[in-house]
Design an enzyme around this catalytic site. Structure first.
Site, PDB file in Angstrom:
ATOM      1  CD  GLU A 100      21.941 -16.432   2.595  1.00  0.00           C
ATOM      2  OE1 GLU A 100      22.418 -15.447   3.194  1.00  0.00           O
ATOM      3  OE2 GLU A 100      22.386 -16.881   1.546  1.00  0.00           O
ATOM      4  CB  CYS A 119      19.737 -10.782  10.325  1.00  0.00           C
ATOM      5  SG  CYS A 119      19.625 -10.150   8.659  1.00  0.00           S
ATOM      6  CB  CYS A 126      15.588  -9.070  -3.475  1.00  0.00           C
ATOM      7  SG  CYS A 126      15.007  -7.367  -3.271  1.00  0.00           S
ATOM      8  CB  CYS A 130      20.915  -3.341  -4.643  1.00  0.00           C
ATOM      9  SG  CYS A 130      19.379  -2.614  -4.030  1.00  0.00           S
ATOM     10  CB  CYS A 133      22.556  -6.692  -2.712  1.00  0.00           C
ATOM     11  SG  CYS A 133      21.510  -7.883  -1.865  1.00  0.00           S
ATOM     12  CB  CYS A 354      22.336  -9.263   1.636  1.00  0.00           C
ATOM     13  SG  CYS A 354      20.622  -8.952   1.444  1.00  0.00           S
TER      14      CYS A 354
END
Ligand code: SAH
Ligand code: SF4
Length: 380
Positions: A100, A119, A126, A130, A133, A354
């Site tokens: 994205e 961005c 990832c 977290c 997220c 995110c």
């Protein structure tokens, strides 16, 4: 492919260097100066395909289109929000991985002209995981190549967006705040920064670029020597190890003390102010105690705190901190001598945090998503 420089999949513009392009040209009996012409033409804001480089002979344009890709991005699905001031893209790469990027425009205010922030993602998924997220919840896909990182910027630079084109080029920023942990892909992310800097390409100044990290200490130290003019943002999100171990699990490897020390080294060595990012989660990390501990960590060196109200992921057990408590948190930090800002939340209706739009589209082709979309849509 017959040319020796073209082993592997057709390279994209963002993946070609001048010597390889010169070798390809020489194999076709073309003059070497065409390499510069091709690179600068392909980075013009009005160029959407090799055929738009009308300064080149038609046969050369055809040969380029046969041997090179214009982008590593195979397809994009774009959604707009905030009255056209925010646009978010899900990009599909050659192997079907999805990433994205987001374009945010800010209207001119006072003496400041219009500003644009792009961005971008550094990884598909990832591994830091977290829990607040969406990218972290989806897990790790793969590393992005430098070209795949740069092509997200080129996507918004090219028609119909032309986000960096023409006058006002000074008023934009590129932030590594999309999917992924850039310092877990440091070699490729740093190479992408150098490609973005290249005056023969986009020529984006390092000072307009920000790398955001969850706290990968060795990567932060590499930035001091390798990218000293790039801005550093650290995603802190908690001011005690106990809480940060939960919110940013990489804290178990590099605890707060080490992360803040690395931030201080960066600030001292580069003279640049480090941004401490802090997602505000209702009743969790927004207490008076966390505020005063955060003030103690941020005080006395070149840092500032940027508070981000949580954009809850679907099914999230948490919600964002209400405005009154954010104001109280800000007051504690400022009273403690820490410059503090609250980030405006963009693109809530397009799940701009995110990894969220990606999660929402999972299992659907980008074409289906485009056809089903209720919001204004453009395809690239
Ligand atoms: N991995 C890097 C860069 C990408 S995340 C990092 O963590 O810094 C970019 C920013 O988006 C981080 O500050 C992250 O904490 C924030 N973010 C992630 N999920 C969010 C959410 N649901 N609401 C608000 N901000 C979020
Ligand atoms: Fe990864 Fe950053 Fe999301 Fe954490 S916030 S999971 S580090 S992308």
């Amino acid at each position: 492919m017959t040319e020796p420089v073209l082993a592997g999949p057709r390279p994209a513009i963002s993946e070609i260097d001048v010597p390889s392009l010169a070798a390809w040209l020489s194999a076709r009996g073309e003059p070497a100066y065409r390499a510069g012409q091709i690179l600068s033409g392909a980075h013009r804001p009005d160029a959407a395909a090799f055929d738009d480089l009308t300064e080149l002979p038609r046969t050369l344009r055809r040969a380029l289109a046969a041997d090179f890709r214009f982008s590593t991005i195979a397809d994009s699905h774009v959604m707009g929000a905030d009255g056209g001031m925010t646009a978010k893209a899900v990009h599909e790469l050659a192997d079907g991985q999805r990433i994205e990027s987001v374009l945010m425009r800010y209207p001119a205010r006072g003496a400041a002209g219009e500003r644009t922030t792009i961005c971008i993602s550094s990884q598909a998924g990832c591994a830091v995981a977290c829990p607040f997220c969406a990218t972290g919840q989806a897990g790790f896909g793969r590393q992005l190549t430098p070209g795949e990182i740069v092509d997200q910027v080129l996507h918004w630079h090219r028609p119909p967006w032309n986000a960096l084109g023409g006058a006002g080029r000074g008023h934009y920023n590129i932030v590594f705040m999309g999917m992924g942990e850039p310092l877990n892909n440091a070699d490729r992310a740093f190479e992408a920064v150098r490609l973005l800097n290249d005056p023969q390409r986009l020529g984006i100044g390092a000072r307009h670029i920000t790398v955001s990290t969850s706290g990968v200490v060795p990567g932060m130290d590499r930035m001091i020597t390798e990218l000293p003019q790039v801005n550093l943002a650290i995603s802190l999100h908690a001011a005690t190890d106990e809480l940060r171990d939960e919110l940013v699990p990489i804290n178990r490897k590099w605890p707060l003390r080490e992360v803040v020390a690395a931030g201080r080294r960066f600030a001292a060595r580069t003279g640049r102010r480090v941004s401490l990012e802090y997602v505000m989660i209702d009743g969790l990390n927004d207490t008076d105690e966390q505020a005063s501990r955060l003030a103690a960590l941020a005080r006395g060196w070149r840092s500032h705190v940027n508070l981000i109200p949580l954009n809850p992921t679907p099914g999230s057990r948490w919600s964002g901190t209400p405005r009154t408590r954010i104001d109280r948190f800000v007051a504690t930090l400022r009273a403690g001598g820490v410059p503090t800002t609250v980030r405006d939340t963009r693109g809530r209706e397009i799940e701009a945090a995110c990894g969220q739009l990606h999660a929402q589209l999972s299992g659907r082709s980008l074409r289906e998503a485009r056809e089903a979309a209720a919001l204004p849509v453009a395809s690239a």
